[in-house]
Design a protein around this motif. Structure first.
Motif, PDB file in Angstrom:
ATOM      1  N   MET A 181      -9.611  -0.795   2.468  1.00 13.54           N
ATOM      2  CA  MET A 181     -10.859  -1.358   1.967  1.00 13.54           C
ATOM      3  C   MET A 181     -11.874  -1.396   3.106  1.00 13.54           C
ATOM      4  SD  MET A 181     -12.478  -2.416  -0.645  1.00 13.54           S
ATOM      5  CE  MET A 181     -11.104  -2.599  -1.792  1.00 13.54           C
ATOM      6  N   THR A 209      -5.359   4.856   2.503  1.00 10.81           N
ATOM      7  CA  THR A 209      -6.486   4.207   1.836  1.00 10.81           C
ATOM      8  C   THR A 209      -6.609   2.749   2.275  1.00 10.81           C
ATOM      9  OG1 THR A 209      -6.178   5.613  -0.116  1.00 10.81           O
ATOM     10  CG2 THR A 209      -7.531   3.644  -0.397  1.00 10.81           C
ATOM     11  N   LYS A 248     -10.622   6.513   1.517  1.00  8.00           N
ATOM     12  CA  LYS A 248      -9.392   7.295   1.618  1.00  8.00           C
ATOM     13  C   LYS A 248      -9.561   8.355   2.694  1.00  8.00           C
ATOM     14  CE  LYS A 248      -7.067   8.603  -2.048  1.00  8.00           C
ATOM     15  NZ  LYS A 248      -6.661   9.354  -3.272  1.00  8.00           N
ATOM     16  N   GLU A 265     -13.286   1.139  -1.356  1.00 12.83           N
ATOM     17  CA  GLU A 265     -12.133   1.838  -0.807  1.00 12.83           C
ATOM     18  C   GLU A 265     -12.550   3.096  -0.041  1.00 12.83           C
ATOM     19  OE1 GLU A 265      -9.211   2.690  -3.765  1.00 12.83           O
ATOM     20  OE2 GLU A 265      -8.318   0.689  -3.619  1.00 12.83           O
ATOM     21  N   SER A 315     -15.179   7.761  -0.139  1.00 10.28           N
ATOM     22  CA  SER A 315     -15.903   6.729   0.591  1.00 10.28           C
ATOM     23  C   SER A 315     -17.060   6.214  -0.246  1.00 10.28           C
ATOM     24  CB  SER A 315     -16.438   7.281   1.919  1.00 10.28           C
ATOM     25  OG  SER A 315     -17.253   6.329   2.569  1.00 10.28           O
ATOM     26  N   SER A 317       0.852  -1.187   0.000  1.00 10.70           N
ATOM     27  CA  SER A 317       0.000   0.000   0.000  1.00 10.70           C
ATOM     28  C   SER A 317       0.888   1.237   0.000  1.00 10.70           C
ATOM     29  CB  SER A 317      -0.911   0.019   1.231  1.00 10.70           C
ATOM     30  OG  SER A 317      -1.744  -1.123   1.270  1.00 10.70           O
TER      31      SER A 317
END
Length: 252
Positions: free
Chosen positions: A99, A97, A106, A104, A125, A75
């Motif tokens: 999951m 970020t 951020k 995802e 989001s 990541s």
């Protein structure tokens, strides 16, 4: 006018022409909207950095990227060193970020030099409106699960109550809450890593680091963060609506 004969060749020609025209129109629309979208993304990021650092009169150094390995997956985190107009480092803002339940998420998190969370903002989001979307306010100063003002430690990551932590999860959105706190914890990990001078390096994040930050502010040039063009011009467009058609029935 003679009607076009219905044949395989004619159908192929017509479909090809239609496809070419459609592709041309899409390319033109993309070209026309690319600039405004990019400018809006830059402005959103610049405003976000000011918000999470709790200060408007700041300068932001060129961003640093840190790649870390979590559970075998790499990541990338973006770290912005923030200074006041006098050149004194205020701390860093970190993009993280993860999951979440709907996709995802951020998050931009601001830390001062004492490892205290100054603020955060959800940049992207896809969580369920009315449930997971509450992450944008739930963990703020006025929220039930407030994390702003907390001093972070690599040995004591943030956790929800159900995981033996002390942060109140969003009602009926435990999965989203866990994902959000994971984003904050990983942002802090990247902050510590960058502060220790490991900028741009790939490192294994398989446990608590225990490292103490050395926020010396040696991050290069410091462009003024008073407009959209001063912060990461390559930043992609930010989604703000976060709408999702999925019900968060299992997010409890």
């Amino acid at each position: 006018m003679k009607k076009l004969e219905s044949s395989l060749l004619n159908m192929v020609v017509v479909l090809t022409v239609v496809a070419a025209v459609a592709a041309g129109l899409l390319a033109w629309v993309n070209h026309v909207t690319e600039g405004p979208i990019s400018l809006q993304a830059q402005k959103t990021l610049a405003d976000g950095i000011k918000a999470v650092m709790g200060c408007d009169d700041i300068t932001v150094a060129a961003p640093d990227s840190i790649t870390k390995d979590y559970d075998g997956k790499k990541s990338t985190y973006v770290v912005y060193t923030v200074k006041d107009n006098g050149g004194n480092e205020l701390g860093k803002a970190v993009e993280s970020t993860v999951m979440a339940f709907g996709g995802e998420m951020k998050v931009l998190v601001g830390f001062n030099r004492d490892n205290v969370i100054l603020g955060y903002r959800v940049l992207e989001s896809a969580e369920t409106p009315g449930l997971g979307q509450k992450a944008d306010t739930w963990f703020q100063k006025s929220g039930k699960g407030c994390i702003v003002g907390r001093r972070m430690s690599s040995d004591a990551p943030l956790k929800v109550n159900k995981d033996n932590g002390d942060v109140d999860a969003i009602t009926a959105s435990t999965i989203t809450s866990r994902a959000f706190l994971k984003a904050v914890n990983r942002a802090f990990d990247a902050y510590i890593n960058e502060s220790d001078g490991a900028t741009g390096a790939s490192s294994k994040a398989d446990g608590a680091t225990g490292a103490s930050p050395k926020a010396d502010g040696s991050t290069g040039a410091s462009p003024k963060a008073d407009g959209a063009t001063d912060v990461n011009p390559k930043e992609k467009a930010v989604k703000t609506d976060g709408k999702s058609s999925d019900k968060e029935r299992s997010n409890k």
